[in-house]
Scaffold this active site. Structure first.
Site, short mmCIF file in Angstrom:
data_model
loop_
_atom_site.label_atom_id
_atom_site.label_comp_id
_atom_site.label_asym_id
_atom_site.label_seq_id
_atom_site.Cartn_x
_atom_site.Cartn_y
_atom_site.Cartn_z
N GLU A 227 0.88 -1.18 0.00
CA GLU A 227 0.00 0.00 0.00
C GLU A 227 0.91 1.22 0.00
O GLU A 227 1.42 1.62 1.05
CB GLU A 227 -0.90 0.00 1.25
CG GLU A 227 -1.89 -1.15 1.33
CD GLU A 227 -3.00 -1.06 0.31
OE1 GLU A 227 -3.18 0.01 -0.31
OE2 GLU A 227 -3.68 -2.07 0.11
N CYS A 261 -2.70 9.16 2.91
CA CYS A 261 -2.31 8.58 1.62
C CYS A 261 -3.37 8.87 0.56
O CYS A 261 -3.04 9.09 -0.60
CB CYS A 261 -2.06 7.09 1.76
SG CYS A 261 -3.44 6.19 2.46
P1 NDP Z 1 7.84 4.84 5.18
O1 NDP Z 1 7.87 4.18 3.87
O2 NDP Z 1 8.96 5.73 5.55
O3 NDP Z 1 7.72 3.77 6.35
C1 NDP Z 1 6.67 2.85 6.44
C2 NDP Z 1 7.06 1.72 7.37
O4 NDP Z 1 8.13 0.98 6.79
C3 NDP Z 1 7.59 2.21 8.71
O5 NDP Z 1 7.19 1.33 9.72
C4 NDP Z 1 9.08 2.18 8.49
O6 NDP Z 1 9.80 2.11 9.68
C5 NDP Z 1 9.22 0.89 7.70
N1 NDP Z 1 10.46 0.76 6.95
C6 NDP Z 1 11.37 1.73 6.63
N2 NDP Z 1 12.37 1.18 5.91
C7 NDP Z 1 12.10 -0.14 5.77
C8 NDP Z 1 12.76 -1.24 5.12
N3 NDP Z 1 13.89 -1.08 4.46
N4 NDP Z 1 12.18 -2.44 5.17
C9 NDP Z 1 11.00 -2.63 5.82
N5 NDP Z 1 10.36 -1.64 6.46
C10 NDP Z 1 10.88 -0.41 6.43
O7 NDP Z 1 6.45 5.60 5.23
P2 NDP Z 1 5.94 6.58 6.34
O8 NDP Z 1 5.89 5.93 7.66
O9 NDP Z 1 6.72 7.83 6.18
O10 NDP Z 1 4.41 6.80 5.88
C11 NDP Z 1 4.06 7.74 4.93
C12 NDP Z 1 3.89 7.09 3.57
O11 NDP Z 1 2.95 6.06 3.67
C13 NDP Z 1 3.34 8.04 2.54
O12 NDP Z 1 4.01 7.85 1.33
C14 NDP Z 1 1.90 7.60 2.41
O13 NDP Z 1 1.30 7.91 1.19
C15 NDP Z 1 2.01 6.14 2.61
N6 NDP Z 1 0.73 5.59 3.03
C16 NDP Z 1 0.06 4.77 2.17
C17 NDP Z 1 -1.18 4.28 2.52
C18 NDP Z 1 -1.92 3.35 1.64
O14 NDP Z 1 -2.79 2.65 2.14
N7 NDP Z 1 -1.65 3.25 0.35
C19 NDP Z 1 -1.81 4.66 3.77
C20 NDP Z 1 -1.02 5.52 4.61
C21 NDP Z 1 0.22 5.96 4.22
P3 NDP Z 1 10.24 3.49 10.41
O15 NDP Z 1 9.09 4.43 10.36
O16 NDP Z 1 10.49 3.04 11.76
O17 NDP Z 1 11.39 3.99 9.62
#
Ligand code: NDP
Length: 503
Positions: A227, A261
């Site tokens: 997502e 999002c």
């Molecule tokens: P990120 O992509 O930065 O992080 C998402 C999650 O992935 C966090 O728990 C993060 O950990 C983790 N993560 C980071 N690096 C890795 C890796 N290499 N491998 C596995 N997991 C990893 O997104 P954000 O938290 O900044 O959220 C915002 C984004 O999410 C926006 O782009 C938004 O559009 C999208 N989003 C999409 C939705 C949908 O349903 N399509 C809904 C809501 C948001 P940590 O935060 O601890 O770094």
């Protein structure tokens, strides 16, 4: 009584860092057979008890969400409402969607009875973002649990306590082996979960991280749901209710300080009504209050580095000739960003090609609906969209032309509030679905079972078959299926399980 939020205590179901992932997955693996053995009704009972407890402690969860994200109380309450509704739906419908059902075995195999059912995968890893730390993870968590899986959730490092609170309340509502375990930590912990012995990973976050998640999961051929981000557009037709469209546009773009999002980032409004629409949007957005104050409509930007992304998009648009109708670079005072409304922004500026994830709305005028559709579809993202027109049939026709996973006509983001609808996108917004029947099936594997009811007269699947058997079969199939049907085939209304209806 308030829930005890475990801060990474051993045995609490919450652990920290990449080294803790294997243990959490192991614990979830051990808990899974008993959870599956409860059956749909036993799991429903547990998930219902969890929902009731969450609702009883609404204000406690609201306070925690606010503490970790800085969002307004009402934005946090909206999350809790959505959590409860989606949890209720998954628990109530899992049996009907996933349970065993008979299908027609067809004329050639009429001696067989045929059934399909959806069995749990085992352990599901869920990686969540910070922007809706309760509502976003609950989609895959509720579906996976209702389907009979156990779950290891890695919340964002910015919102670990909301994740821990969810696990603690489930453990309290349904005592026994912990079926929802939390591992907190940063991206490395998420990456470790992707490489762990889980049976599927559901990731919600940015598209860039989604690519890394998919690459890590590929090492073990672990299936994934991605997502990703979005760049949702609204199309405003010439006959639209402009007041309603403007009100919805401002809410969809600015609520949760634009960190949604499926938040609105672009509007394509038909030329003849563009000036009036812009006046209405600007007037409404200008009335919003931003900051620490208790009556604020917009809270802070949670991720500090996102403020610079927002600034660069606004600056790029302005430098390239955008008309600033409200705010501008001066609206940005970290960690707060006040509403920004821009018009006449070049389509190749970053404010229109990349996800801004802040309270910035671009409104561009178009010659007609066809141009609006083309521009909406020109994005690499394809998450949600909305259409405003008084002609609902036209609204549905426009929706059908949009390359997005979800569309609302004369509303915004309504699809996310309907638990029976699948949620997800296409293109850079990812693939796979959470919510609805598709979301339940996403965390299950179908199993087809046939049972022979009687020996057939002809035995094609045997070396001992009669020499004429295959020729007779070919004659039969030609007679049955060798001509084009005069009618359009079976009615699409028939054979739809789970109360899904055609319109
Ligand atoms: P990120 O992509 O930065 O992080 C998402 C999650 O992935 C966090 O728990 C993060 O950990 C983790 N993560 C980071 N690096 C890795 C890796 N290499 N491998 C596995 N997991 C990893 O997104 P954000 O938290 O900044 O959220 C915002 C984004 O999410 C926006 O782009 C938004 O559009 C999208 N989003 C999409 C939705 C949908 O349903 N399509 C809904 C809501 C948001 P940590 O935060 O601890 O770094």
């Amino acid at each position: 009584m308030t829930a005890v939020i475990p801060d990474h205590r051993p045995g609490s179901g919450t652990a920290s860092g990449p080294a803790a992932v294997a243990g959490a997955v192991d614990g979830a693996r051990r808990a899974q057979p008993d959870w599956e053995a409860l059956g749909f009704s036993g799991r429903k009972k547990a998930l219902d008890a969890w929902r009731v407890l969450i609702l009883r402690r609404t204000e406690e969860l609201v306070a925690l969400i606010r503490e970790e994200t800085g969002k307004t109380a009402d934005d946090a309450r909206l999350e809790v409402v959505l959590v409860a509704d989606h949890l209720r739906w998954a628990a109530a419908h899992a049996g009907r969607v996933l349970g065993r059902r008979r299908v027609s075995s067809g004329l050639l195999m009429f001696n067989q009875s045929a059934t399909v059912e959806y069995r749990p995968l085992g352990v599901v890893g869920v990686i969540g973002p910070w922007n809706y730390p309760a509502f976003i993870p609950i989609g895959p968590v509720a579906a996976a649990l209702a389907a009979g899986n156990t779950v290891v959730l890695k919340p964002s490092e910015l919102t670990p306590r909301v994740g821990a609170w969810l696990a603690a309340t489930l453990a309290e509502a349904a005592p026994g082996p912990e079926v929802l375990r939390i591992v907190t930590g940063d991206g490395d912990t998420g990456a470790a979960l992707c490489r762990a012995a889980v049976d599927k990973v559901s990731f919600t976050g940015s598209s860039a991280t989604g690519r890394r998640v998919m690459a890590a999961c590929a090492e073990n051929l672990t299936p994934v749901v991605i997502e990703g981000g979005g760049k949702d557009a609204m199309i405003v037709a010439a006959d639209a209710d402009l007041e309603a469209a403007a009100d919805a546009a401002v809410w969809a773009a600015m609520s949760n300080a634009g960190q949604t999002c499926v938040g609105l980032e672009r509007v394509y409004v038909v030329d003849g009504v563009a000036d009036r629409f812009l006046d209405l949007v600007t007037e409404r957005a200008a009335a919003l209050r931003t900051g620490e104050r208790p009556d604020a409509d917009l809270g802070r930007i949670v991720l500090p580095r996102q403020v610079e992304v927002i600034r660069s998009h606004v600056q790029d648009a302005v430098a390239r000739g955008a008309r600033v109708l409200l705010g501008g670079p001066r609206s940005i005072s970290a960690p707060y960003v006040a509403p920004v409304v821009l018009a006449e922004v070049p389509e190749d500026s970053t404010a229109l090609t990349e996800e801004t994830f802040g309270p910035v709305l671009v409104v561009n005028r178009v010659s007609g609906v066809d141009e609006a559709v083309a521009r909406t579809n020109a994005s690499a993202y394809g998450l949600g969209a909305s259409v405003y027109t008084r002609d609902r049939a036209q609204g549905r026709r426009i929706a059908a032309r949009l390359r997005t996973g979800m569309v609302s006509v004369n509303a915004v983001i309504a699809f996310a509030g309907i638990p029976a609808l699948p949620f997800g996108g296409t293109g850079d917004s990812g693939f796979g679905r959470v919510h609805g029947p598709d979301g339940l099936r996403e965390f299950s594997r179908s199993q087809a079972v046939t049972t022979q009811r009687f020996r057939p007269l002809m035995q094609p699947n045997s070396f001992g078959r009669h020499p004429d058997t295959m020729r007779t079969l070919v004659r039969m199939v030609r007679a049955l299926h060798g001509r084009r049907a005069l009618s359009g085939g079976p009615s699409p209304r028939r054979g739809l399980p789970h109360g899904e209806r055609t319109t």
